[in-house]
Design an enzyme around this catalytic site. Sequence first.
Site, short mmCIF file in Angstrom:
data_model
loop_
_atom_site.label_atom_id
_atom_site.label_comp_id
_atom_site.label_asym_id
_atom_site.label_seq_id
_atom_site.Cartn_x
_atom_site.Cartn_y
_atom_site.Cartn_z
N GLU A 19 -6.53 7.77 -4.38
CA GLU A 19 -6.76 6.66 -3.30
C GLU A 19 -8.00 6.05 -3.65
OE1 GLU A 19 -5.93 6.51 1.24
OE2 GLU A 19 -8.14 6.21 1.20
N THR A 50 -7.16 0.85 -0.33
CA THR A 50 -7.26 0.73 1.15
C THR A 50 -7.19 -0.78 1.30
OG1 THR A 50 -9.48 1.21 1.22
CG2 THR A 50 -7.87 3.12 1.49
N ALA A 53 -10.15 -4.94 7.53
CA ALA A 53 -9.87 -5.98 8.62
C ALA A 53 -10.32 -7.37 8.06
CB ALA A 53 -10.32 -5.44 9.81
N HIS A 79 -2.49 -0.92 0.23
CA HIS A 79 -2.22 -0.45 1.58
C HIS A 79 -1.89 -1.77 2.65
CE1 HIS A 79 -4.22 4.01 1.70
NE2 HIS A 79 -3.65 3.77 0.57
N GLY A 110 -2.96 0.64 11.28
CA GLY A 110 -4.45 0.20 11.10
C GLY A 110 -5.20 0.36 12.28
P1 FAD Z 1 0.55 4.92 13.39
O1 FAD Z 1 0.81 6.15 12.61
O2 FAD Z 1 1.54 3.83 13.54
O3 FAD Z 1 -0.01 5.53 14.89
C1 FAD Z 1 -1.07 6.28 14.85
C2 FAD Z 1 -0.71 7.31 16.03
O4 FAD Z 1 -0.58 6.59 17.34
C3 FAD Z 1 0.16 8.05 15.66
O5 FAD Z 1 0.17 8.99 15.02
C4 FAD Z 1 0.56 8.60 17.18
O6 FAD Z 1 -0.23 9.37 17.44
C5 FAD Z 1 0.31 7.21 18.03
N1 FAD Z 1 1.66 6.35 18.43
C6 FAD Z 1 1.65 4.97 18.22
N2 FAD Z 1 2.58 4.57 18.48
C7 FAD Z 1 3.44 5.67 19.11
C8 FAD Z 1 4.61 5.63 19.59
N3 FAD Z 1 5.34 4.43 19.91
N4 FAD Z 1 5.02 6.92 20.12
C9 FAD Z 1 4.37 7.92 19.97
N5 FAD Z 1 2.93 7.87 19.33
C10 FAD Z 1 2.53 6.82 18.89
N6 FAD Z 1 -6.65 2.41 7.92
C11 FAD Z 1 -6.85 1.15 7.55
O7 FAD Z 1 -7.58 0.12 8.19
N7 FAD Z 1 -6.77 0.85 6.23
C12 FAD Z 1 -6.27 1.68 5.11
O8 FAD Z 1 -5.98 1.23 4.17
C13 FAD Z 1 -5.72 2.85 5.67
N8 FAD Z 1 -5.23 3.74 4.98
C14 FAD Z 1 -4.92 5.07 5.40
C15 FAD Z 1 -3.99 6.01 4.82
C16 FAD Z 1 -3.58 7.28 5.32
C17 FAD Z 1 -2.85 7.93 4.28
C18 FAD Z 1 -4.09 7.46 6.61
C19 FAD Z 1 -3.62 9.10 6.92
C20 FAD Z 1 -4.62 6.57 7.61
C21 FAD Z 1 -5.19 5.61 6.88
N9 FAD Z 1 -5.90 4.61 7.81
C22 FAD Z 1 -6.20 3.32 7.29
C23 FAD Z 1 -6.23 5.05 8.90
C24 FAD Z 1 -5.15 4.19 10.08
O9 FAD Z 1 -5.22 2.96 10.06
C25 FAD Z 1 -5.75 4.67 11.32
O10 FAD Z 1 -5.74 6.12 11.61
C26 FAD Z 1 -5.24 4.03 12.77
O11 FAD Z 1 -5.74 4.36 13.80
C27 FAD Z 1 -3.53 4.46 12.81
O12 FAD Z 1 -2.75 3.77 11.81
P2 FAD Z 1 -1.25 4.44 11.49
O13 FAD Z 1 -0.53 3.40 10.34
O14 FAD Z 1 -1.49 5.80 10.94
O15 FAD Z 1 -0.73 4.28 12.88
#
Ligand code: FAD
Length: 303
Positions: A19, A50, A53, A79, A110
């Site tokens: 990444e 990545t 915003a 991403h 995000g």
């Molecule tokens: P999601 O997985 O959709 O939700 C996050 C958490 O919220 C879930 O794990 C769960 O605990 C809870 N949740 C949400 N909705 C529900 C539901 N309906 N039911 C139950 N639980 C729920 N951020 C950036 O801004 N840019 C990037 O490029 C970026 N790349 C990343 C790459 C990886 C591999 C990882 C692990 C994280 C990355 N992030 C990035 C960080 C990420 O954006 C943040 O952690 C953000 O807070 C959550 O995004 P997500 O897609 O993981 O969310």
Amino acid sequence: MSAVDQTFDHENGLTVSFEFFPPKSEKMEERLWETVQRLEPIDPAFVSVTYGAGGSTRERTHDTVKRIAQETNLRPAGHLTCVSATKEEVLAVAEDYWQAGVKHIVALRGDPPEGMGARFEPHPGGFRNSVELVAGLRAHRPELGKCFEVSVSCYPELHPESQGWDAEISYLKAKQDAGADRAITQFFFEPEIYFAFLERARAGGVTIPIVPGIMLQPNFKGLTKIVGLCGATLPAWLHDLYEGLDEDAETRELITANVAAELCQKLADQGVREFHFYTLNRAGLALSTCHLLGAKPKTARAA
Ligand code: FAD
């Protein structure tokens, strides 16, 4: 010899991916391209960039992803998040990637523009979460059947907004059911954390690969500041390892590569074959970790 001629053949059958983040200045741009060139012979399964915003940050991500597609033999993944954009705007970015030959998206909800820890408010016309985004990408260009390869995030130590393990695993399963091909974990430092999560996920019906995300951050002080906000913890032994090294970047780098390689080795000993490295655009760290693992170009092993 060009990178294409260096057939990748890890003797231990490991697959790696890297990444990067989009560069903010000319100097950082140079560092990124040096990193890309030095890592290309490792022949990663994919490299991802990545997404931030702000508008200009996003432009830099698009440009970087497309340049990797055009100028290297690497397979880039962009991403993409649901933040501050309508569904149409998000899908327009995806379509632009498709046209540029980028076939892989890391689909995320995000963090809000205010940063990690702030409350996420969906855009009125946007995807509300990563499950909806995955489904949106799956439905994109229906004439192709399956359009993009889609990776998603997962949190072996729970996301800070988690409602508990049952909800966390059901949510990951919902991403899989929406069409995700692979989950990449938040970083962690103890193999037991990964295996406990894997067990929970498999018991909850998650069958897609769960690729461990391995952090290569030698700025331990910086890492300490953000861990709680991103759903990870730092073990006490790690604090001990970096203690007294605030002014010694070189030694911290050596420790970081060794800690990462040892973690990967422990995971590999129990059957893990795929690793995703958070490189922070540092070629040396990613390369040394891969070499310590035996994941290096055939030519380098023969030499
Ligand atoms: P999601 O997985 O959709 O939700 C996050 C958490 O919220 C879930 O794990 C769960 O605990 C809870 N949740 C949400 N909705 C529900 C539901 N309906 N039911 C139950 N639980 C729920 N951020 C950036 O801004 N840019 C990037 O490029 C970026 N790349 C990343 C790459 C990886 C591999 C990882 C692990 C994280 C990355 N992030 C990035 C960080 C990420 O954006 C943040 O952690 C953000 O807070 C959550 O995004 P997500 O897609 O993981 O969310």
